[in-house]
Design an enzyme around this catalytic site. Structure first.
Site, PDB file in Angstrom:
ATOM      1  N   TRP A 249      22.456   0.759  14.080  1.00 28.17           N
ATOM      2  CA  TRP A 249      21.564  -0.333  14.503  1.00 28.17           C
ATOM      3  C   TRP A 249      20.447  -0.575  13.499  1.00 28.17           C
ATOM      4  O   TRP A 249      20.079  -1.721  13.218  1.00 28.17           O
ATOM      5  CB  TRP A 249      21.024  -0.099  15.914  1.00 28.17           C
ATOM      6  CG  TRP A 249      22.121  -0.297  16.903  1.00 28.17           C
ATOM      7  CD1 TRP A 249      22.720   0.659  17.663  1.00 28.17           C
ATOM      8  CD2 TRP A 249      22.812  -1.535  17.190  1.00 28.17           C
ATOM      9  NE1 TRP A 249      23.733   0.100  18.405  1.00 28.17           N
ATOM     10  CE2 TRP A 249      23.812  -1.234  18.136  1.00 28.17           C
ATOM     11  CE3 TRP A 249      22.685  -2.848  16.737  1.00 28.17           C
ATOM     12  CZ2 TRP A 249      24.685  -2.202  18.647  1.00 28.17           C
ATOM     13  CZ3 TRP A 249      23.540  -3.815  17.244  1.00 28.17           C
ATOM     14  CH2 TRP A 249      24.526  -3.491  18.186  1.00 28.17           C
TER      15      TRP A 249
ATOM     16  N   ASP B 252      12.599  -0.063  17.169  1.00 27.36           N
ATOM     17  CA  ASP B 252      13.634  -0.571  18.070  1.00 27.36           C
ATOM     18  C   ASP B 252      13.951   0.509  19.104  1.00 27.36           C
ATOM     19  O   ASP B 252      14.741   1.408  18.845  1.00 27.36           O
ATOM     20  CB  ASP B 252      14.876  -0.936  17.251  1.00 27.36           C
ATOM     21  CG  ASP B 252      16.066  -1.316  18.125  1.00 27.36           C
ATOM     22  OD1 ASP B 252      15.919  -1.377  19.352  1.00 27.36           O
ATOM     23  OD2 ASP B 252      17.152  -1.559  17.556  1.00 27.36           O
TER      24      ASP B 252
ATOM     25  N   LYS C  28      19.964  -1.209  28.733  1.00 27.41           N
ATOM     26  CA  LYS C  28      20.328   0.214  28.684  1.00 27.41           C
ATOM     27  C   LYS C  28      19.449   1.020  29.621  1.00 27.41           C
ATOM     28  O   LYS C  28      19.914   1.610  30.575  1.00 27.41           O
ATOM     29  CB  LYS C  28      20.223   0.736  27.259  1.00 27.41           C
ATOM     30  CG  LYS C  28      21.197   0.005  26.334  1.00 27.41           C
ATOM     31  CD  LYS C  28      20.807   0.126  24.901  1.00 27.41           C
ATOM     32  CE  LYS C  28      21.524  -0.879  24.043  1.00 27.41           C
ATOM     33  NZ  LYS C  28      22.974  -0.855  24.173  1.00 27.41           N
TER      34      LYS C  28
HETATM   35  N1  PLP Z   1      19.344  -1.853  18.878  1.00 29.69           N
HETATM   36  C1  PLP Z   1      19.907  -0.803  19.510  1.00 29.69           C
HETATM   37  C2  PLP Z   1      19.324   0.566  19.325  1.00 29.69           C
HETATM   38  C3  PLP Z   1      21.033  -0.991  20.325  1.00 29.69           C
HETATM   39  O1  PLP Z   1      21.601   0.046  20.939  1.00 29.69           O
HETATM   40  C4  PLP Z   1      21.571  -2.296  20.471  1.00 29.69           C
HETATM   41  C5  PLP Z   1      22.750  -2.549  21.313  1.00 29.69           C
HETATM   42  O2  PLP Z   1      23.491  -1.679  21.696  1.00 29.69           O
HETATM   43  C6  PLP Z   1      20.957  -3.349  19.783  1.00 29.69           C
HETATM   44  C7  PLP Z   1      19.847  -3.102  19.024  1.00 29.69           C
HETATM   45  C8  PLP Z   1      21.481  -4.749  19.903  1.00 29.69           C
HETATM   46  O3  PLP Z   1      21.081  -5.225  21.129  1.00 29.69           O
HETATM   47  P1  PLP Z   1      21.556  -6.634  21.707  1.00 29.69           P
HETATM   48  O4  PLP Z   1      23.007  -6.512  22.027  1.00 29.69           O
HETATM   49  O5  PLP Z   1      20.671  -6.784  22.909  1.00 29.69           O
HETATM   50  O6  PLP Z   1      21.269  -7.676  20.671  1.00 29.69           O
END
Ligand code: PLP
Length: 360
Positions: free
Chosen positions: A101, A172, A196
């Site tokens: 991510w 994040d 989550k």
């Molecule tokens: N950041 C992290 C740590 C994630 O686990 C995720 C999705 O699993 C995201 C970003 C992306 O999130 P979204 O699907 O809400 O754009």
């Protein structure tokens, strides 16, 4: 069979919250309509919205010089929102790469600036680990430092609290928000997709220090502009009202459980039970250094991957759902967010021990 859902997201919600939402789905507060059918500008919904923010602030002890924004667009929306709001007249930002991510955030950031990528991934004694924060080479002229404390797919985490002086730290927290207490004052911006550890998909929470407002790029879409969202109480466009309401119920549930310190204690207990069973056997394996193991997402492999399919079939039949690992990693992954009770992890570990006895 009692079902426990180990999905990484959208993830399991507390059963009590779902039951309450069900009981008031068609007739919310005696209005004769659902909360998802009422105007976001009416006094009834505004009360829901304000109470959710108040409880969220209480749970994370968010200081008054931080704004909380209820946004659309998910974690990936913020991969663009962060540079668009924070670069100001700078052209570069530091991005710590610790996993899937964080590196996805780097890719998006390239559209807006030159990311200075700090590769934090290292191998220690054959195990995957992250460089300690003291070794992150922050550059002087960067607008901010971005990192992801919990990598949902890699199952790797930094449990350190950042301390980078005046550098604006952006994190994040999509997969670990509200799983432990936080010193918010160490951060400029924290963001998290709700799906989550908070509530249903569709809502993204942003916590932003107020002195960072007012710097958005002129091409920043208004719905991603922190200043516009703040000036409009997160209602510049129609917010995801049902997700906001449900997240509010989760915040109340968290307060009833005793707050994030209590959740942290239970989360550590769940993680140590599961890693303990993995470490005790040669049948299962996790390749993350103990200090960097995620307490939210536990990837593990079976020594004999030919048994993966059977493991998934039998675990599903036993009520243990969504254990299949992410497609880029393979194997298994158990996501054990706040809503997963200790009992669910006990049922999982008992199943794992029994599966090993039968097939090991
Ligand atoms: N950041 C992290 C740590 C994630 O686990 C995720 C999705 O699993 C995201 C970003 C992306 O999130 P979204 O699907 O809400 O754009």
């Amino acid at each position: 069979t009692q079902v426990y859902n180990f999905s990484s997201g959208p993830a399991m919600l507390p059963a009590e919250v779902l039951r309450r939402a069900q009981s008031e789905l068609c007739d919310w507060q005696g209005l004769g309509t659902s909360v998802m059918e009422i105007s976001h500008r009416g006094k009834e919904f505004i009360q829901v919205a304000e109470e959710a923010e108040k409880d969220f602030r209480f749970l994370l002890q968010i200081p008054s010089n931080y704004k909380v924004l209820f946004c659309h667009g998910g974690g990936r929306g913020q991969f663009a929102g962060v540079p668009l709001n924070l670069l100001g007249d700078k052209t570069s930002a530091d991005y710590v790469d610790g996993g899937y991510w964080a590196s996805s955030a780097v890719k998006e950031a390239h559209k807006y600036c030159t990311p200075n990528v700090i590769d934090a991934k290292v191998t220690v004694d054959g195990l995957r680990a992250l460089k300690p924060m003291s070794e992150w080479q922050v550059s002087e002229d960067s607008a901010y430092l971005h990192y992801c404390p919990n990598e949902t797919i890699d199952g790797i985490a930094t449990h350190e609290t950042p301390d980078f002086g005046d550098k604006v730290v952006v994190a994040d927290f999509s997969s670990s928000i509200l799983s432990h207490s936080l010193d918010i004052s160490r951060f400029g911006v924290i963001y998290a997709g709700a799906q989550k550890n908070i509530g249903p998909a569709g809502l993204t929470l942003v916590i932003v220090r107020e002195d960072l407002l007012g710097k958005a790029h002129k091409a920043c879409p208004s719905i991603l502009d922190y200043t516009v969202l703040n000036e409009n109480d997160s209602m510049f466009n129609t917010p995801p009202t049902f997700a906001w309401y449900l997240s509010g119920l989760v915040f109340k549930w968290l307060k009833e459980q005793g707050g994030v310190e209590v959740m942290d204690k239970i989360n550590r207990e769940k993680a140590s039970l599961l890693y303990g069973v993995i470490d005790k056997s040669d049948f299962y394996r996790n390749d993350v250094a103990p200090a960097n193991r995620s307490r939210m997402n536990v990837p593990f492999q079976l020594a004999d991957s030919a048994l993966d399919k059977l493991f998934l079939e039998e675990s599903f039949a036993a009520g243990l759902h969504a254990l299949k690992g992410h497609r880029v990693v393979g194997g298994m992954r158990a996501s054990i967010y706040n809503a997963m009770p200790l009992e669910g992890v006990k049922v999982l570990t008992n199943f794992m021990i029994d599966f090993e006895r039968r097939h090991g």
